[in-house]
Scaffold this active site. Structure first.
Site, PDB file in Angstrom:
ATOM      1  N   LYS A  11      52.099  53.645 -50.797  1.00 45.46           N
ATOM      2  CA  LYS A  11      51.279  53.209 -49.348  1.00 45.46           C
ATOM      3  C   LYS A  11      50.973  54.635 -48.653  1.00 45.46           C
ATOM      4  O   LYS A  11      51.743  55.386 -48.110  1.00 45.46           O
ATOM      5  CB  LYS A  11      52.061  52.550 -48.447  1.00 45.46           C
ATOM      6  CG  LYS A  11      52.109  50.986 -49.133  1.00 45.46           C
ATOM      7  CD  LYS A  11      51.125  49.918 -48.419  1.00 45.46           C
ATOM      8  CE  LYS A  11      51.328  48.746 -48.916  1.00 45.46           C
ATOM      9  NZ  LYS A  11      50.172  47.934 -48.589  1.00 45.46           N
ATOM     10  N   GLY A  55      43.981  40.518 -41.634  1.00 43.66           N
ATOM     11  CA  GLY A  55      43.041  41.748 -41.016  1.00 43.66           C
ATOM     12  C   GLY A  55      42.008  41.270 -40.315  1.00 43.66           C
ATOM     13  O   GLY A  55      41.685  41.586 -39.114  1.00 43.66           O
ATOM     14  N   ASN A  56      41.187  39.858 -40.734  1.00 45.86           N
ATOM     15  CA  ASN A  56      40.355  39.503 -40.039  1.00 45.86           C
ATOM     16  C   ASN A  56      40.458  38.801 -38.735  1.00 45.86           C
ATOM     17  O   ASN A  56      39.402  38.599 -38.026  1.00 45.86           O
ATOM     18  CB  ASN A  56      39.201  38.805 -40.977  1.00 45.86           C
ATOM     19  CG  ASN A  56      39.928  37.535 -41.711  1.00 45.86           C
ATOM     20  OD1 ASN A  56      41.032  37.347 -41.602  1.00 45.86           O
ATOM     21  ND2 ASN A  56      38.994  36.547 -41.995  1.00 45.86           N
ATOM     22  N   LYS A 101      49.601  37.829 -51.770  1.00 47.90           N
ATOM     23  CA  LYS A 101      49.700  36.563 -51.117  1.00 47.90           C
ATOM     24  C   LYS A 101      50.160  35.553 -52.087  1.00 47.90           C
ATOM     25  O   LYS A 101      50.904  34.673 -51.758  1.00 47.90           O
ATOM     26  CB  LYS A 101      48.091  36.268 -50.600  1.00 47.90           C
ATOM     27  CG  LYS A 101      47.585  37.254 -49.600  1.00 47.90           C
ATOM     28  CD  LYS A 101      46.339  36.898 -48.958  1.00 47.90           C
ATOM     29  CE  LYS A 101      45.700  38.123 -48.410  1.00 47.90           C
ATOM     30  NZ  LYS A 101      46.535  38.738 -47.621  1.00 47.90           N
ATOM     31  N   LYS A 107      53.077  42.270 -45.137  1.00 48.14           N
ATOM     32  CA  LYS A 107      53.185  41.217 -44.211  1.00 48.14           C
ATOM     33  C   LYS A 107      53.087  39.923 -44.836  1.00 48.14           C
ATOM     34  O   LYS A 107      53.985  38.984 -44.519  1.00 48.14           O
ATOM     35  CB  LYS A 107      52.211  41.370 -43.132  1.00 48.14           C
ATOM     36  CG  LYS A 107      50.794  40.884 -43.827  1.00 48.14           C
ATOM     37  CD  LYS A 107      50.373  39.523 -43.062  1.00 48.14           C
ATOM     38  CE  LYS A 107      48.993  38.982 -43.403  1.00 48.14           C
ATOM     39  NZ  LYS A 107      48.270  39.458 -44.790  1.00 48.14           N
TER      40      LYS A 107
HETATM   41  P1  ADP Z   1      44.506  40.494 -45.408  1.00 48.74           P
HETATM   42  O1  ADP Z   1      43.676  41.133 -44.589  1.00 48.74           O
HETATM   43  O2  ADP Z   1      44.082  38.970 -44.991  1.00 48.74           O
HETATM   44  O3  ADP Z   1      45.566  40.780 -46.245  1.00 48.74           O
HETATM   45  P2  ADP Z   1      43.085  41.098 -48.074  1.00 48.74           P
HETATM   46  O4  ADP Z   1      41.743  41.849 -47.982  1.00 48.74           O
HETATM   47  O5  ADP Z   1      44.175  41.934 -48.113  1.00 48.74           O
HETATM   48  O6  ADP Z   1      43.154  40.413 -46.594  1.00 48.74           O
HETATM   49  O7  ADP Z   1      43.008  40.174 -49.138  1.00 48.74           O
HETATM   50  C1  ADP Z   1      42.014  39.022 -49.240  1.00 48.74           C
HETATM   51  C2  ADP Z   1      41.036  39.394 -49.945  1.00 48.74           C
HETATM   52  O8  ADP Z   1      41.354  39.329 -51.420  1.00 48.74           O
HETATM   53  C3  ADP Z   1      39.912  38.595 -50.160  1.00 48.74           C
HETATM   54  O9  ADP Z   1      39.000  38.629 -49.166  1.00 48.74           O
HETATM   55  C4  ADP Z   1      38.989  38.618 -51.562  1.00 48.74           C
HETATM   56  O10 ADP Z   1      37.980  39.562 -51.365  1.00 48.74           O
HETATM   57  C5  ADP Z   1      39.987  39.324 -52.203  1.00 48.74           C
HETATM   58  N1  ADP Z   1      40.550  38.885 -53.665  1.00 48.74           N
HETATM   59  C6  ADP Z   1      41.116  39.453 -54.584  1.00 48.74           C
HETATM   60  N2  ADP Z   1      41.292  38.454 -55.661  1.00 48.74           N
HETATM   61  C7  ADP Z   1      40.818  37.297 -55.301  1.00 48.74           C
HETATM   62  C8  ADP Z   1      41.114  36.196 -55.907  1.00 48.74           C
HETATM   63  N3  ADP Z   1      41.487  35.768 -57.041  1.00 48.74           N
HETATM   64  N4  ADP Z   1      40.578  35.061 -55.285  1.00 48.74           N
HETATM   65  C9  ADP Z   1      40.294  35.257 -53.824  1.00 48.74           C
HETATM   66  N5  ADP Z   1      40.225  36.340 -53.211  1.00 48.74           N
HETATM   67  C10 ADP Z   1      40.412  37.397 -53.906  1.00 48.74           C
HETATM   68 MG    MG Z   2      46.082  42.591 -47.003  1.00 45.88          MG
END
Ligand code: ADP
Ligand code: MG
Length: 309
Positions: free
Chosen positions: A126, A10-11, A271, A209
């Site tokens: 969702k 997202g970022n 992820k 995704k």
């Molecule tokens: P994206 O838009 O890239 O899919 P998300 O916000 O869905 O991003 O997922 C990334 C976020 O997951 C990170 O910014 C962090 O705050 C969070 N997160 C949760 N658990 C963990 C972990 N164990 N290690 C690192 N980040 C984590």
């Molecule tokens: Mg996400």
């Protein structure tokens, strides 16, 4: 040449079209750095805020005098792939040109096959679109849509999040990729389709995704899947006093950490699961989780979290 699939979080895109236009300029710089480092790239991306906006806008327009026809959810997804693809193409082309490179960049509107028997369809989770009153929700539920109460804020439609089985346009994607084109594909996890009456038909669902990116990486026989997000590495005991950032872990370690509950569902968990699903397909394949800014360094083995067999 190393073949990589980049999954943008997202970022990398921001939350509004204007924000996105600015954000992709920055994203394009990181991508062209990788091109200059000799990588062959396919890009996939999320679409949560974008598809949400499109869906809400049509909802609102349907309530005006113009009575704009309802826009089905798969079509909303296709629209989001189109305009995100446009922004990425435009920004990457401009960045390539500014650095004196010439390269094709193209987006493939991507349909992703899902299994109608996927257990996710039995329990849609969702939330999409507007908030409704109980009466409105009940009325629409009688037409087959599913609604859930959302933390006291009202009722929202929910759809399933099935796993990707295949990418319908995979041969077209490979053709372009093999001709050295930078391809944007599988945006927003792809437009979910099921086999029906001898053809494919779109369904209202959201494919994660990160899972679609892993499938894409497998289908184009990529060497690496790079999941770009807001953090440079993943951590165990994330946000706690004994937080520990991980450099390199095996698929086995990753499963263990999942069981121990280190990754938040809906953010880091998919992820790590996607990274595992790619890394375990073949010896030598690696999945990397890192931030956009650190992508090139991570590929050099200097940062990020690597997951491999
Ligand atoms: P994206 O838009 O890239 O899919 P998300 O916000 O869905 O991003 O997922 C990334 C976020 O997951 C990170 O910014 C962090 O705050 C969070 N997160 C949760 N658990 C963990 C972990 N164990 N290690 C690192 N980040 C984590
Ligand atoms: Mg996400």
């Amino acid at each position: 040449m190393e073949k990589i699939v980049l999954a943008l979080g997202g970022n990398a895109l921001g939350n509004s079209p204007e924000e996105q236009k600015e954000a992709v300029k920055h994203t394009a710089k990181s991508i062209v750095d990788l091109v200059e480092a000799g990588k062959k790239i396919i890009i996939s991306h999320g679409n949560g805020p974008q598809v949400g906006m499109i869906n809400l806008a049509f909802d609102a327009a349907g309530k005006t005098e113009a009575k704009t026809p309802a826009m089905p959810f798969p079509e909303c997804g296709a629209m989001s792939q189109g305009y995100i693809g446009y922004h990425l193409q435009n920004a990457i082309e401009n960045e390539l040109k500014a650095r004196g490179h010439k390269k094709m960049v193209a987006t493939i509107v991507s349909q992703v096959l899902v299994d109608p028997e996927d257990p996710a369809f039995e329990n849609p989770t969702k939330p999409i679109g507007s908030f409704y009153s109980k009466e409105e929700a009940d009325q629409m539920a009688s037409q087959g849509l599913v609604f859930k109460e959302d933390a006291g804020r009202g009722y929202r439609r929910v759809v399933a999040s099935p796993k990707p089985v295949d990418i319908v346009e995979k041969d077209a994607i490979k053709l372009l990729y093999d001709k050295d084109c930078i391809v944007v594909a599988g945006g927003g996890g792809g437009i979910p389709v099921i086999e029906k009456d001898g053809g494919l038909t779109g369904v209202a669902a959201v494919i994660d995704k990160d899972f679609t990116s892993a499938k894409l990486a497998e289908l184009v026989d990529a060497d690496a899947l790079i999941i770009l997000t807001a953090v440079e590495k993943i951590a165990i005991n994330f946000g706690k006093e004994n937080e520990e950032w991980l450099d390199q872990i095996s698929v086995e370690d990753a499963y263990k950490y999942i069981d121990e509950g280190h990754f938040a569902p809906g953010s880091m968990l998919p992820k790590v699961q996607a990274a595992i699903s790619f890394a375990k397909t073949k010896e030598g394949r690696e999945a990397l989780i890192t931030s956009l800014e650190k992508a090139a360094e991570a590929l050099d083995g200097k940062t990020g979290t690597t997951i491999k067999m």
